[in-house]
Design a protein around this motif. Structure first.
Motif, PDB file in Angstrom:
ATOM      1  N   MET A   1       0.830  -1.185   0.000  1.00 31.15           N
ATOM      2  CA  MET A   1       0.000   0.000   0.000  1.00 31.15           C
ATOM      3  C   MET A   1       0.874   1.247   0.000  1.00 31.15           C
ATOM      4  O   MET A   1       1.779   1.395   0.801  1.00 31.15           O
ATOM      5  N   ALA A   2       0.605   2.184  -0.898  1.00 29.45           N
ATOM      6  CA  ALA A   2       1.348   3.434  -0.935  1.00 29.45           C
ATOM      7  C   ALA A   2       0.749   4.406   0.073  1.00 29.45           C
ATOM      8  O   ALA A   2      -0.464   4.550   0.161  1.00 29.45           O
ATOM      9  N   THR A   3       1.599   5.047   0.860  1.00 35.29           N
ATOM     10  CA  THR A   3       1.115   6.013   1.845  1.00 35.29           C
ATOM     11  C   THR A   3       1.822   7.328   1.651  1.00 35.29           C
ATOM     12  O   THR A   3       2.940   7.385   1.154  1.00 35.29           O
ATOM     13  N   THR A   4       1.134   8.412   2.025  1.00 36.83           N
ATOM     14  CA  THR A   4       1.727   9.732   1.899  1.00 36.83           C
ATOM     15  C   THR A   4       2.977   9.833   2.752  1.00 36.83           C
ATOM     16  O   THR A   4       3.050   9.283   3.843  1.00 36.83           O
ATOM     17  N   LYS A   5       3.997  10.491   2.252  1.00 37.20           N
ATOM     18  CA  LYS A   5       5.268  10.588   2.960  1.00 37.20           C
ATOM     19  C   LYS A   5       5.253  11.741   3.948  1.00 37.20           C
ATOM     20  O   LYS A   5       4.559  12.729   3.783  1.00 37.20           O
ATOM     21  N   LYS A   6       6.060  11.606   4.969  1.00 42.34           N
ATOM     22  CA  LYS A   6       6.163  12.632   5.993  1.00 42.34           C
ATOM     23  C   LYS A   6       6.885  13.852   5.435  1.00 42.34           C
ATOM     24  O   LYS A   6       7.648  13.766   4.486  1.00 42.34           O
ATOM     25  N   LYS A   7       6.644  14.996   6.058  1.00 38.60           N
ATOM     26  CA  LYS A   7       7.384  16.194   5.718  1.00 38.60           C
ATOM     27  C   LYS A   7       8.801  16.059   6.276  1.00 38.60           C
ATOM     28  O   LYS A   7       8.992  15.778   7.451  1.00 38.60           O
ATOM     29  N   GLY A   8       9.798  16.288   5.400  1.00 37.08           N
ATOM     30  CA  GLY A   8      11.171  16.210   5.870  1.00 37.08           C
ATOM     31  C   GLY A   8      11.498  14.828   6.399  1.00 37.08           C
ATOM     32  O   GLY A   8      11.003  13.822   5.925  1.00 37.08           O
ATOM     33  N   VAL A 224      -7.339   5.187   4.182  1.00 35.44           N
ATOM     34  CA  VAL A 224      -6.171   5.426   5.034  1.00 35.44           C
ATOM     35  C   VAL A 224      -5.310   6.536   4.443  1.00 35.44           C
ATOM     36  O   VAL A 224      -4.831   7.423   5.161  1.00 35.44           O
ATOM     37  N   GLN A 225      -5.115   6.505   3.131  1.00 32.19           N
ATOM     38  CA  GLN A 225      -4.337   7.558   2.475  1.00 32.19           C
ATOM     39  C   GLN A 225      -4.975   8.919   2.725  1.00 32.19           C
ATOM     40  O   GLN A 225      -4.281   9.907   3.015  1.00 32.19           O
ATOM     41  N   ALA A 226      -6.296   8.993   2.624  1.00 26.13           N
ATOM     42  CA  ALA A 226      -6.989  10.255   2.861  1.00 26.13           C
ATOM     43  C   ALA A 226      -6.824  10.718   4.304  1.00 26.13           C
ATOM     44  O   ALA A 226      -6.604  11.911   4.569  1.00 26.13           O
TER      45      ALA A 226
END
Length: 240
Positions: A1-8, A224-226
């Protein structure tokens, strides 16, 4: 599952409620897989074995007991609130409405007041299209009127209203996400799963006029991505 990456490169600490539920389990694992520090809120009697290798901290408490929530948000960067009493938890009637309200409205407000102790801490509330009631139009959006009628529906809308009131009057940073019917592996009580089992057996039930009903679906990975995106993006006080 692809998930949004953290900032920095900062490893965030994210509190997840309802971590042993269908949505919560997937949120916990997605956060763990992308390297965030996961804190779960659970009752002392909760079975955490399904996520035992995917969380870092446990805070024992109960949404209905404000004193037990003290400190649950300390050092946190975001909160994903997926805990709730779902449809079918309680029987119908006046007692059911009060029971749903105690968990879904009052428990949510109790958690939000802890969030308010930490300026800048964002709370993502997992609501439901049930908060809108039964739609009367073929197409609905965030601005469509809400007319909840069942105890569950009314409690989900009441939770939203409590959060929006805290946002307007006390500055609560909250984003409300309303998923529709959720598809995906691991859902214990799933209408879709029951339907697929019947189809696999060669049976497709005829449901009269209900054959013309259209129900939107979202896959759990997309939800989950949302939710993860909502911890960093989206308008505070907004409903999506």
């Amino acid at each position: 599952m692809a998930t949004t990456k953290k900032k920095g490169n900062k490893r965030r600490t994210v509190l997840v409620t309802g971590a042993t539920g269908f949505v919560g389990r997937h949120v916990v694992r997605a956060l763990h897989e992308r390297g965030d520090r996961v804190r779960v809120l659970s009752r002392a009697t909760s079975d955490l074995s399904p996520i035992r290798d995917a969380f870092d901290e446990r805070h024992v408490g109960d949404l209905s007991d404000p004193a037990s929530l003290v400190g649950v948000c300390d050092g946190g960067d975001a909160v994903v609130h997926s805990a709730c009493a779902v449809a079918g938890t309680f029987d119908a009637g006046r007692a059911a409405l009060e029971a749903f309200m105690a968990v879904n409205r009052d428990g949510t407000a109790n958690l939000a007041r802890e969030v308010l102790k930490h300026p800048g801490l964002r709370m993502v509330h997992v609501s439901s299209t049930a908060a809108m009631g039964t739609p009367t139009a073929p197409v609905v959006n965030e601005d469509s009127p809400c007319n909840p009628t069942t105890p569950y529906q009314r409690s989900k809308r009441a939770a939203e209203e409590a959060l929006l009131d805290l946002h307007a009057n006390q500055g609560l940073d909250v984003v409300i996400v309303r998923p529709c019917v959720i598809a995906g592996a691991g859902k214990d009580r799933s209408e879709l799963r029951q339907l697929f089992r019947l189809v696999k057996r060669g049976v497709f039930p005829a449901i009269g006029d209900a054959l013309r009903v259209q129900k939107p679906l979202i896959h759990i990975d997309d939800l989950v991505q949302a939710l993860l995106l909502a911890t960093e993006k989206g308008r505070s006080g907004g409903i999506y």
